[in-house]
Every structure is written in C-alpha cells, then in structure tokens.
Design a protein around this motif. Structure first.
Motif, mmCIF file in Angstrom:
data_model
loop_
_atom_site.group_PDB
_atom_site.id
_atom_site.type_symbol
_atom_site.label_atom_id
_atom_site.label_comp_id
_atom_site.label_asym_id
_atom_site.label_seq_id
_atom_site.Cartn_x
_atom_site.Cartn_y
_atom_site.Cartn_z
ATOM 1 N N ARG A 4 -14.296 7.023 9.679
ATOM 2 C CA ARG A 4 -14.343 8.448 9.347
ATOM 3 C C ARG A 4 -14.636 8.692 7.866
ATOM 4 N N GLY A 5 -14.919 7.602 7.145
ATOM 5 C CA GLY A 5 -15.262 7.748 5.742
ATOM 6 C C GLY A 5 -14.084 7.951 4.818
ATOM 7 N N LEU A 6 -12.878 7.599 5.292
ATOM 8 C CA LEU A 6 -11.679 7.743 4.467
ATOM 9 C C LEU A 6 -11.337 6.392 3.839
ATOM 10 N N LYS A 7 -11.161 6.390 2.536
ATOM 11 C CA LYS A 7 -10.851 5.145 1.829
ATOM 12 C C LYS A 7 -9.348 4.883 1.839
ATOM 13 N N PRO A 8 -8.893 3.718 2.326
ATOM 14 C CA PRO A 8 -7.452 3.411 2.324
ATOM 15 C C PRO A 8 -6.935 3.284 0.896
ATOM 16 N N ASN A 9 -5.688 3.704 0.677
ATOM 17 C CA ASN A 9 -5.086 3.597 -0.651
ATOM 18 C C ASN A 9 -3.835 2.720 -0.602
ATOM 19 N N ALA A 10 -3.061 2.733 -1.666
ATOM 20 C CA ALA A 10 -1.886 1.870 -1.752
ATOM 21 C C ALA A 10 -0.880 2.166 -0.640
ATOM 22 N N VAL A 11 -0.693 3.448 -0.316
ATOM 23 C CA VAL A 11 0.251 3.839 0.737
ATOM 24 C C VAL A 11 -0.215 3.323 2.091
ATOM 25 N N THR A 12 -1.515 3.372 2.312
ATOM 26 C CA THR A 12 -2.080 2.874 3.578
ATOM 27 C C THR A 12 -1.673 1.424 3.815
ATOM 28 N N ASN A 31 -4.070 -10.883 6.160
ATOM 29 C CA ASN A 31 -5.488 -10.543 5.979
ATOM 30 C C ASN A 31 -5.642 -9.184 5.311
ATOM 31 N N TYR A 32 -4.809 -8.225 5.738
ATOM 32 C CA TYR A 32 -4.849 -6.904 5.110
ATOM 33 C C TYR A 32 -4.456 -7.006 3.628
ATOM 34 N N PHE A 33 -3.414 -7.793 3.355
ATOM 35 C CA PHE A 33 -2.961 -7.959 1.972
ATOM 36 C C PHE A 33 -4.074 -8.561 1.107
ATOM 37 N N ASN A 34 -4.718 -9.608 1.628
ATOM 38 C CA ASN A 34 -5.764 -10.287 0.866
ATOM 39 C C ASN A 34 -7.013 -9.430 0.692
ATOM 40 N N SER A 35 -7.216 -8.452 1.586
ATOM 41 C CA SER A 35 -8.421 -7.605 1.510
ATOM 42 C C SER A 35 -8.238 -6.418 0.564
ATOM 43 N N MET A 36 -6.996 -6.120 0.196
ATOM 44 C CA MET A 36 -6.711 -4.929 -0.596
ATOM 45 C C MET A 36 -7.611 -4.791 -1.814
ATOM 46 N N GLU A 37 -7.530 -5.770 -2.691
ATOM 47 C CA GLU A 37 -8.271 -5.687 -3.947
ATOM 48 C C GLU A 37 -9.711 -6.149 -3.777
ATOM 49 N N LYS A 38 -9.908 -7.216 -2.975
ATOM 50 C CA LYS A 38 -11.241 -7.790 -2.820
ATOM 51 C C LYS A 38 -12.226 -6.817 -2.174
ATOM 52 N N ILE A 39 -11.773 -6.120 -1.149
ATOM 53 C CA ILE A 39 -12.679 -5.265 -0.376
ATOM 54 C C ILE A 39 -12.526 -3.787 -0.722
ATOM 55 N N TYR A 40 -11.284 -3.351 -0.925
ATOM 56 C CA TYR A 40 -11.041 -1.912 -1.084
ATOM 57 C C TYR A 40 -10.675 -1.489 -2.505
ATOM 58 N N GLY A 41 -10.554 -2.459 -3.400
ATOM 59 C CA GLY A 41 -10.286 -2.119 -4.794
ATOM 60 C C GLY A 41 -8.894 -1.579 -5.059
ATOM 61 N N VAL A 42 -7.949 -1.863 -4.164
ATOM 62 C CA VAL A 42 -6.568 -1.410 -4.342
ATOM 63 C C VAL A 42 -5.745 -2.581 -4.892
ATOM 64 N N VAL A 43 -5.266 -2.437 -6.119
ATOM 65 C CA VAL A 43 -4.503 -3.519 -6.761
ATOM 66 C C VAL A 43 -3.094 -3.574 -6.168
ATOM 67 N N PRO A 44 -2.660 -4.729 -5.641
ATOM 68 C CA PRO A 44 -1.316 -4.837 -5.059
ATOM 69 C C PRO A 44 -0.230 -4.549 -6.088
#
Length: 242
Positions: A4-12, A31-44
């Motif tokens: 739907r074009g919504l970018k996941p954020n830290a809360v997601t 896998n979700y944890f490892n994808s946070m910064e690499k794919i979505y740019g969300v710093v853990p």
C-alpha cells in the motif's frame, strides 16, 4: 504496508518482533530485525534489541541470546573506539568480552594496541596495574604487601576469577594485588594525614576482588575510602550488591 506504499517505522518493527516472539516465529523475527536498517533504513534502538533477546529467550535459545548480547556489546565498544580512539573504557570492555569467550589471541592483540597507543586509565598521580613508574614505588609496594598480610589475617581471600586472562592462579593473585586503585589507596595512606578520608577517582567499574579488598582495608586502617562506592569499617554503602 509495503503493497500500500506505507513505509514501516520503528514502532512497526517492535510490534512485528513481539508478534513473532509470542508465536514462536524465531527465524522470521530475526529476519525482520536484520532487515530494519539494511532494507528499510530504520536504525534499531534499545527496544528492538530487547525484543530480539525476548524472541530467542522465549524459544529456549539461551546460547543464541547470550551470543546476541555479546555481539551487541562488541558493536557498542567498536563504535565507542571509533568515536573516541584514546578512550580506554571501550578497549577494556572489548578485552573482557574476548576473555569471557576465551578468545585469548584477540585479548593479547587488544592489550598490545592499548600499550602501543600509550593509553592510560588514570589521570592524577598516574597509577596503572603493576605500575612501577611512581617515584615512591618502593614505599607504595611495601605498604601494599603490609596491607595484604593484615587483611588476609581477618578473612580476605583473593578472588582470582576476577582476572580474565589465561594464567596461573598465583600470578592472578599477584595481578589483583597490584590493581591501580590499591596502588592509589596505598599511596594515600602513606601521604595523607591519619584519619583523613581517601577518595579514589576511576571511571571503570571496580572488580569484585578489589571491592572485597577495599572493604577489608577500610577496616584494618580505620579509614573511609570512596571510589564511587563508600567503604567504611569493613562494609560498603552498596551492601555488597553492585
């Protein structure tokens, strides 16, 4: 969300991790944890690391959880070393982590680097472990030896497990005996008027053996010793819980 074009954020990612944790979906959660910064740019952040540890713990993967925590500590120490290359705290942290994992070659390399860089943990009246540079070293070491005899007579037993280096127990006991805070205390006892409180400033956590020794020293010398903890008449302000 992606479709739907919504970018996941830290809360997601917090909610994703919690969902995976309660559902036992360990691989998906990691896998979700490892994808946070690499794919979505969300710093853990802290909460994401906490969720990852909970994910592994709930699944009974305690060794993996321990490894995860150690890797977090390594990452934090590495970042601090890059940000403040002359700050010895990070080097000591990393050295202790390597020692706990019995990576002795890494411990030796790191300690060699610290020595070459001439980094010193002490700033005033420079005292280091087994420091032989002080002009009053002879008197200081004689005082330390005298203190050791006195505190052993009233129950002090060296905690050699505090030394995270591969060596003989007798050598560990010697190394503990010459820890920097003890050198500072011995120097103070030699140079400060009788009854004057002793204050030792050091930004590294006191080891369990020095904590025990300072308790006993405060008793035999009838001195108040402050080193963040406050030692008086054989007991510490922390109640031996720190």
């Amino acid at each position: 969300m992606i479709h739907r074009g919504l970018k996941p954020n830290a809360v997601t990612f917090v909610n994703l991790s919690k969902g995976c944790s309660h559902a036992g979906m360990v691989e998906d959660g990691l896998n979700y944890f490892n994808s946070m910064e690499k794919i979505y740019g969300v710093v853990p952040k802290e909460e994401h690391y906490s969720c990852a540890i909970d994910l592994l713990g709930r699944a009974g993967k305690l060794k993996e959880a321990e490894d995860f925590i150690n890797n977090m500590a390594k990452l934090a120490a590495d970042k601090l070393m890059k940000a403040e290359p002359k700050n010895s705290v990070a080097h000591v942290w990393l050295s202790n982590i390597y020692a706990k994992e019995k990576q002795w070659e890494d411990v030796r390399s790191l300690r060699k680097m610290i020595k070459i860089s001439n980094m010193n943990k002490n700033k005033t009246h420079v005292f280091g472990v087994e420091d032989w540079s002080h002009p009053q070293k002879k008197e200081i070491y004689e005082k330390l030896d005298s203190l050791l005899d006195q505190i052993k007579r009233i129950g002090y037993v060296p905690q050699t497990e505090s030394v995270l280096i591969e060596m003989d127990d007798n050598l560990k006991e010697k190394l503990l005996h010459y820890h920097s805070e003890r050198l500072a205390v011995a120097f103070s006892l030699l140079t400060c008027p009788a009854g004057m409180p002793i204050i030792v400033k050091k930004y590294l956590r006191v080891c369990s053996d020095c904590h025990s020794a300072l308790n006993f020293i405060s008793k035999v010398t009838e001195r108040n010793i402050s080193r963040f903890h406050h030692f008086s008449n054989g007991s510490c302000s922390c109640g031996d819980y720190w």
